[in-house]
Scaffold this active site. Structure first.
Site, PDB file in Angstrom:
ATOM      1  N   ARG A  79       1.073  -1.178   0.158  1.00 13.12           N
ATOM      2  CA  ARG A  79      -0.155   0.236  -0.042  1.00 13.12           C
ATOM      3  C   ARG A  79       0.923   1.189   0.177  1.00 13.12           C
ATOM      4  NH1 ARG A  79      -2.780   2.851   5.128  1.00 13.12           N
ATOM      5  NH2 ARG A  79      -3.952   4.512   3.737  1.00 13.12           N
ATOM      6  N   HIS A 123      -3.063  10.916   1.025  1.00  9.92           N
ATOM      7  CA  HIS A 123      -2.387  10.782   2.263  1.00  9.92           C
ATOM      8  C   HIS A 123      -1.809  11.982   2.766  1.00  9.92           C
ATOM      9  CE1 HIS A 123      -0.804   7.354   5.078  1.00  9.92           C
ATOM     10  NE2 HIS A 123      -0.757   8.498   5.751  1.00  9.92           N
ATOM     11  N   GLU A 168      -7.486   8.270   6.502  1.00  6.95           N
ATOM     12  CA  GLU A 168      -7.725   9.049   7.764  1.00  6.95           C
ATOM     13  C   GLU A 168      -8.296  10.367   7.825  1.00  6.95           C
ATOM     14  OE1 GLU A 168      -4.487   6.454  10.479  1.00  6.95           O
ATOM     15  OE2 GLU A 168      -4.040   8.754  10.284  1.00  6.95           O
ATOM     16  N   ASN A 297      -7.447   1.653   9.940  1.00  3.08           N
ATOM     17  CA  ASN A 297      -5.949   1.942  10.749  1.00  3.08           C
ATOM     18  C   ASN A 297      -6.322   2.013  12.089  1.00  3.08           C
ATOM     19  OD1 ASN A 297      -5.004   2.279   7.942  1.00  3.08           O
ATOM     20  ND2 ASN A 297      -4.707   4.430   8.469  1.00  3.08           N
ATOM     21  N   TYR A 299      -4.176   1.307  15.981  1.00  7.49           N
ATOM     22  CA  TYR A 299      -2.764   1.228  16.833  1.00  7.49           C
ATOM     23  C   TYR A 299      -3.132   0.987  18.340  1.00  7.49           C
ATOM     24  CZ  TYR A 299      -0.668   3.117  12.632  1.00  7.49           C
ATOM     25  OH  TYR A 299      -0.179   3.400  11.353  1.00  7.49           O
ATOM     26  N   GLU A 357      -3.360  -0.147   8.408  1.00  2.00           N
ATOM     27  CA  GLU A 357      -2.375   0.291   9.039  1.00  2.00           C
ATOM     28  C   GLU A 357      -2.397  -0.322  10.354  1.00  2.00           C
ATOM     29  OE1 GLU A 357      -1.332   4.255   9.434  1.00  2.00           O
ATOM     30  OE2 GLU A 357      -1.681   4.951   7.325  1.00  2.00           O
TER      31      GLU A 357
END
Length: 446
Positions: A79, A123, A168, A297, A299, A357
């Protein structure tokens, strides 16, 4: 414990991810225009150590070396994002053939290596010329993005089968235009809400453009940064606080994409503050253009405690004292990814989910043996892959996992002070070293 990966769907894709401004460098070469991140990073005090993306990982000149490393690791998919100012330097108007040629070669080289390209169109590197005219807060940027999408998808659509419109939108809107620690560095709530609306609208208008310009069966989606939100306690106040946090961080973007509406409670709250999304007739229907997948995404989890006011204005994000944290200060809690994927499947029924991600920053160093022994990152990735396994076992249609990041890179406002890569980059020499996490990931893929 065994590193064997089991119970994932047939055709599951293992990938790695990057973004143009974070790795490419060549900021002033071959006709590339200025982006908001060029302007922001060159503004004193905005980025740690005054770092910029001028050189970054020099990927622009090292693509074949980097593709060879991707092939060595064994990923199925890569990606990457397209640099809008490399394609249309002024944001609108004439296109730059050298920029298109670069991505042409990148796609061809990936395919020749047996690696599936996943292209992200935006992005965060908006052409500065568009920001000078109001950026994403200006509705004209929606039309500019549609035209840029048309140019790129016409050039690459005969070979690229997987497209992501935006990465995002929450960060684009709120970090860039409310918190101000990302480009363009503004701090106004109305601007942030307008930006969020226009980014989602530009996604909607571009989906059919990509389909028209791509091979039959091409897949189109959007990537959202989403968190599993938990109340600190079972108290009514904390549960209400968690609900509020979910509304503004997750549902403000999920509901328009999947339901064609903003969450009513959040609309009411913004209106009380005198803030409104600049909705015009047909916008909400457009934003909900059917997509083939949702990119996720993730985390960390978000743990929320209600503030004493009870209206959400002083709710707190809590970090448990006994928690484990990355160099970004993000809690390591793999089950949050499982909970999030299962919730998305339950509440929104996306056709397919990709973890686009997931990764961790740690203070990596090259050991005396010449290797990078990143035990904590390896454990992080292992734990999150197992979370994906559990989510698929519970029915979530997860079709792939992309580790963030392929390379150490320019980490936005943190500059080069934070390393997320599974491949170490020695910036002065541009030497690449596979970290232990890359060796683990390679083994897991095999």
């Amino acid at each position: 414990m065994s590193d064997t990966v089991q119970s994932l769907p047939t055709g599951f894709l293992w990938g790695a991810a990057t973004a143009a401004y974070q790795i490419e460098g060549a900021a002033n070469e071959d006709g590339r225009g200025e982006s908001i991140w060029d302007r922001f990073s060159h503004t004193p005090g905005k980025v740690v150590n005054g770092d910029t993306g001028d050189v970054a990982c020099d990927h622009y000149h090292r693509t074949r070396e980097d593709i060879a490393i991707l092939r060595e690791i064994g990923v199925d998919a890569y990606r990457f994002s397209i640099s809008w100012p490399r394609i249309i330097p002024g944001g609108t108007g004439s296109t730059n053939d050298a920029g298109l040629d670069f991505y042409d070669r990148l796609v061809d080289d990936l395919l020749a290596a047996g690696i599936t390209p996943f292209v992200t169109l935006y992005h965060w590197d908006l052409p500065q010329a568009l920001q000078d005219r109001g950026g994403w807060a200006n509705r004209e940027t929606v039309d500019a993005f549609k035209a840029y999408t048309d140019v790129v998808s016409r050039r690459l659509g005969d070979r690229v089968r997987n497209w992501i419109t935006h990465n995002e939108p929450w960060c684009v809107a709120f970090l860039g235009n409310l918190v101000g620690n990302h480009a363009p560095g503004l701090t106004d709530l109305q601007t942030a809400i307008s930006v969020a609306h226009h980014v989602l609208l530009s996604h909607g208008v571009s989906v059919p453009v990509i389909r028209d310009n791509s091979v039959p069966g091409a897949q189109v989606g959007i990537t959202l940064n989403l968190n599993h939100v938990e109340p600190l306690t079972t108290s009514d106040a904390d549960q209400a606080a968690a609900h509020r946090d979910d509304l503004k961080s997750n549902r403000w973007f999920l509901d328009p994409v999947f339901r064609g509406e903003y969450p009513r409670e959040m609309v009411d709250r913004y209106e009380q503050l005198g803030v409104m999304a600049p909705i015009q007739a047909g916008d909400l229907e457009c934003m909900a253009a059917p997509i083939d997948f949702l990119g996720v995404n993730n985390y960390f989890r978000t743990l929320v405690k209600a503030g004493p006011k009870g209206d959400g204005s002083d709710d707190e994000h809590v970090k448990p004292a006994d928690g484990s944290y990355t160099a970004m200060g993000w809690e390591v809690w793999p089950d949050a990814l499982r909970s999030l994927l299962v919730r998305l499947h339950r509440d929104y029924q996306p056709q397919r989910l990709y973890v686009t991600e997931n990764g961790a920053a740690y203070a990596d160093e090259v050991s005396t043996d010449g290797h990078v022994h990143d035990v904590a990152r390896t454990d992080y990735i292992r734990g999150h892959i197992r979370a994906v396994q559990r989510a698929t076992a519970e029915g979530a249609p997860v079709a792939g996992y992309f580790v963030w990041s392929f390379l150490d890179n320019f980490e936005w406002a943190e500059g080069y002070s934070k390393r997320f890569g599974i491949v170490y980059v020695d910036y002065p020499t541009q030497r690449r070293i596979l970290k232990d996490s890359a060796l683990y990931y390679s083994k897991a893929i095999r």
